[in-house]
Design a protein around this motif. Sequence first.
Motif, PDB file in Angstrom:
ATOM      1  N   ARG A   1       1.866   4.910   4.960  1.00 53.65           N
ATOM      2  CA  ARG A   1       0.939   4.435   6.009  1.00 53.65           C
ATOM      3  C   ARG A   1       1.590   3.306   6.793  1.00 53.65           C
ATOM      4  O   ARG A   1       1.251   2.127   6.630  1.00 53.65           O
ATOM      5  CB  ARG A   1      -0.379   3.937   5.397  1.00 53.65           C
ATOM      6  CG  ARG A   1      -1.267   5.037   4.883  1.00 53.65           C
ATOM      7  CD  ARG A   1      -2.723   4.613   4.867  1.00 53.65           C
ATOM      8  NE  ARG A   1      -3.340   4.710   6.185  1.00 53.65           N
ATOM      9  CZ  ARG A   1      -4.622   4.410   6.440  1.00 53.65           C
ATOM     10  NH1 ARG A   1      -5.405   4.006   5.452  1.00 53.65           N
ATOM     11  NH2 ARG A   1      -5.104   4.526   7.653  1.00 53.65           N
TER      12      ARG A   1
ATOM     13  N   CYS B   1     -10.029  -1.263   3.458  1.00 54.22           N
ATOM     14  CA  CYS B   1     -10.063  -0.645   2.127  1.00 54.22           C
ATOM     15  C   CYS B   1      -9.992  -1.711   1.029  1.00 54.22           C
ATOM     16  O   CYS B   1     -10.569  -1.559  -0.045  1.00 54.22           O
ATOM     17  CB  CYS B   1      -8.878   0.310   2.011  1.00 54.22           C
ATOM     18  SG  CYS B   1      -8.654   1.039   0.397  1.00 54.22           S
TER      19      CYS B   1
ATOM     20  N   CYS C   1      -8.782   7.098   3.392  1.00 55.84           N
ATOM     21  CA  CYS C   1      -7.326   6.934   3.329  1.00 55.84           C
ATOM     22  C   CYS C   1      -6.637   8.221   3.784  1.00 55.84           C
ATOM     23  O   CYS C   1      -5.765   8.206   4.647  1.00 55.84           O
ATOM     24  CB  CYS C   1      -6.919   6.576   1.893  1.00 55.84           C
ATOM     25  SG  CYS C   1      -5.150   6.396   1.660  1.00 55.84           S
TER      26      CYS C   1
ATOM     27  N   VAL D   1     -12.977   5.529  -0.223  1.00 52.94           N
ATOM     28  CA  VAL D   1     -11.550   5.184  -0.123  1.00 52.94           C
ATOM     29  C   VAL D   1     -10.713   6.462   0.020  1.00 52.94           C
ATOM     30  O   VAL D   1      -9.868   6.579   0.916  1.00 52.94           O
ATOM     31  CB  VAL D   1     -11.081   4.395  -1.372  1.00 52.94           C
ATOM     32  CG1 VAL D   1      -9.561   4.230  -1.392  1.00 52.94           C
ATOM     33  CG2 VAL D   1     -11.752   3.034  -1.438  1.00 52.94           C
TER      34      VAL D   1
ATOM     35  N   THR E   1       0.865  -1.191   0.000  1.00 51.53           N
ATOM     36  CA  THR E   1       0.000   0.000   0.000  1.00 51.53           C
ATOM     37  C   THR E   1       0.895   1.234   0.000  1.00 51.53           C
ATOM     38  O   THR E   1       2.104   1.108  -0.221  1.00 51.53           O
ATOM     39  CB  THR E   1      -0.898  -0.016   1.247  1.00 51.53           C
ATOM     40  OG1 THR E   1      -0.049  -0.031   2.397  1.00 51.53           O
ATOM     41  CG2 THR E   1      -1.804  -1.235   1.271  1.00 51.53           C
ATOM     42  N   ASP E   2       0.307   2.387   0.234  1.00 57.39           N
ATOM     43  CA  ASP E   2       1.121   3.610   0.300  1.00 57.39           C
ATOM     44  C   ASP E   2       2.177   3.432   1.397  1.00 57.39           C
ATOM     45  O   ASP E   2       1.828   3.237   2.571  1.00 57.39           O
ATOM     46  CB  ASP E   2       0.194   4.800   0.604  1.00 57.39           C
ATOM     47  CG  ASP E   2       0.987   6.092   0.791  1.00 57.39           C
ATOM     48  OD1 ASP E   2       2.231   6.060   0.651  1.00 57.39           O
ATOM     49  OD2 ASP E   2       0.355   7.115   1.075  1.00 57.39           O
TER      50      ASP E   2
ATOM     51  N   ILE F   1     -10.027   4.909   7.620  1.00 56.88           N
ATOM     52  CA  ILE F   1     -10.155   3.465   7.380  1.00 56.88           C
ATOM     53  C   ILE F   1      -8.763   2.833   7.360  1.00 56.88           C
ATOM     54  O   ILE F   1      -7.768   3.509   7.053  1.00 56.88           O
ATOM     55  CB  ILE F   1     -10.871   3.137   6.034  1.00 56.88           C
ATOM     56  CG1 ILE F   1     -10.125   3.754   4.841  1.00 56.88           C
ATOM     57  CG2 ILE F   1     -12.323   3.563   6.055  1.00 56.88           C
ATOM     58  CD1 ILE F   1     -10.631   3.310   3.477  1.00 56.88           C
ATOM     59  N   GLY F   2      -8.724   1.556   7.667  1.00 56.84           N
ATOM     60  CA  GLY F   2      -7.450   0.839   7.585  1.00 56.84           C
ATOM     61  C   GLY F   2      -7.311   0.195   6.206  1.00 56.84           C
ATOM     62  O   GLY F   2      -8.294   0.065   5.464  1.00 56.84           O
ATOM     63  N   CYS F   3      -6.096  -0.210   5.878  1.00 60.05           N
ATOM     64  CA  CYS F   3      -5.853  -0.759   4.534  1.00 60.05           C
ATOM     65  C   CYS F   3      -6.603  -2.081   4.319  1.00 60.05           C
ATOM     66  O   CYS F   3      -7.091  -2.351   3.220  1.00 60.05           O
ATOM     67  CB  CYS F   3      -4.362  -0.939   4.298  1.00 60.05           C
ATOM     68  SG  CYS F   3      -3.510   0.644   4.161  1.00 60.05           S
TER      69      CYS F   3
ATOM     70  N   VAL G   1      -3.397  -0.387  -4.621  1.00 64.66           N
ATOM     71  CA  VAL G   1      -4.778  -0.829  -4.341  1.00 64.66           C
ATOM     72  C   VAL G   1      -5.782   0.167  -4.951  1.00 64.66           C
ATOM     73  O   VAL G   1      -6.838  -0.219  -5.460  1.00 64.66           O
ATOM     74  CB  VAL G   1      -5.014  -0.956  -2.811  1.00 64.66           C
ATOM     75  CG1 VAL G   1      -6.442  -1.409  -2.517  1.00 64.66           C
ATOM     76  CG2 VAL G   1      -4.017  -1.928  -2.198  1.00 64.66           C
TER      77      VAL G   1
ATOM     78  N   PRO H   1      -3.965   7.848  -1.864  1.00 65.16           N
ATOM     79  CA  PRO H   1      -4.294   6.776  -2.820  1.00 65.16           C
ATOM     80  C   PRO H   1      -3.448   6.827  -4.090  1.00 65.16           C
ATOM     81  O   PRO H   1      -3.162   5.777  -4.676  1.00 65.16           O
ATOM     82  CB  PRO H   1      -5.774   7.038  -3.138  1.00 65.16           C
ATOM     83  CG  PRO H   1      -6.298   7.789  -1.967  1.00 65.16           C
ATOM     84  CD  PRO H   1      -5.146   8.617  -1.462  1.00 65.16           C
TER      85      PRO H   1
ATOM     86  N   CYS I   1      -0.710   4.367  -4.109  1.00 69.17           N
ATOM     87  CA  CYS I   1      -1.051   3.020  -3.644  1.00 69.17           C
ATOM     88  C   CYS I   1      -1.613   2.170  -4.786  1.00 69.17           C
ATOM     89  O   CYS I   1      -2.571   2.566  -5.454  1.00 69.17           O
ATOM     90  CB  CYS I   1      -2.102   3.149  -2.542  1.00 69.17           C
ATOM     91  SG  CYS I   1      -2.687   1.546  -1.985  1.00 69.17           S
TER      92      CYS I   1
END
Length: 400
Positions: free
Chosen positions: A296, A340, A330, A326, A292-293, A335-337, A310, A305, A308
């Motif tokens: 984070r 997401c 984000c 999202v 992910t990013d 929210i958590g990954c 995702v 985003p 990332c």
Amino acid sequence: MYPDRVVSGMRPTGSMHLGHYHGALKNWIKLQAEQPCLFFVADWHALTTHYDDPGVIERSTWEMLIDWLAAGIDPSQTTLFIQSRVPEHAELHLLLSMATPLGWLERVPTYKDQIDNLSNKDLATYGFLGYPLLQAADVMIYRASLVPVGDDQVPHIEMMREIARRFNHLYGKEKGFEEKAEKAVKKLGSKRAKLYMELRTEYQQDGKDEALEQAKAMLDDAQNLSLGDRERLFGYLEGSRKLILVEPQARLTAASRLPGLDGRKMSKSYGNAIALREDRDSVARKIRTMPTDPARVRRTDPGDPARCPVWQFHQVYSDSPTQAWVRRGCMSAGIGCIECKQPVIDAIVKEQEPMHERAQQYLDDPSLVRAIVADGNDAARRLAQDTMRDVREAMGLAYT
Ligand code: SF4
């Protein structure tokens, strides 16, 4: 003049993944409902790069055909076949090679790119240099007018058009062509014949493309012409040659690109692919462990985003409200990954469900796929033989 046929192929060099589905197969599925389509397994093309490892080709061919059928290619609408089962492709390739200047092949942009990209293979071969010409034969053997391609393939289509033009110029000569064409004009009936001649003059003297198009449309509608007269009249519009091979057009496809799990191009060799028929647990595991990013690190760190991979999946799979959720979640660390990623997992699993179902019957009974392809090979071959008859005759190889 000929039906607007679509021809396209894929190399059988490994199993199909979701990148292939979103990049090409979805478009094929759309096209098959609109026009007559011929889709083929390009096994000879695979040999241009895998000549030292041909074992992968046969295995991948059957897997790939099941993948196509699973994805929704409908054999009752489309002709599915294997390139090497229609040897006319090779004959036309050989004949076209006689008159194709080497420089045309050397300047195809993907030729140099591929040599650089596949530097672990020795591609300084005669077959590899000739692959764009084999592609030209693949299309022209069916007198296909449309080839679905991405931007990078447009120069190939341009070259195909030059090859068809050169062929028609060299071999479309016919003894007494003008007289025969004039006789054919009369067969149109006096009103149409007059219009045909006016449009021909407008095109030839003033270069009006609309006049050419209008005249072609008129010929398409004319029912009472023999195939020979039709070819003459199409040729007479533009000059004094019969048109034997059709100049194909590129049909640009706005394919959505699905990257690999790490954000690079999806490819089995990068280990970042999701197979077209991947099982559901494996899909979930792969998405959950996707990078992910990097910013984070903790759940409480806000992310972006745009950095990332995702997010790129969300762009393909999620609707606008989910995408907004999202972005907001984000950037605010709301929210958590893992949270997401769940809608992406759900969307992929849902997309693949009917594919698994359709594939099952072919996995249970492989003779079904063999039968579909045998029919496709025969149907393709009949069309190819028609073209080759005209090509041989034009080149003085008919021996009747
Ligand atoms: S919340 Fe979603 S978009 Fe943001 S870093 Fe995590 S997985 Fe990527």
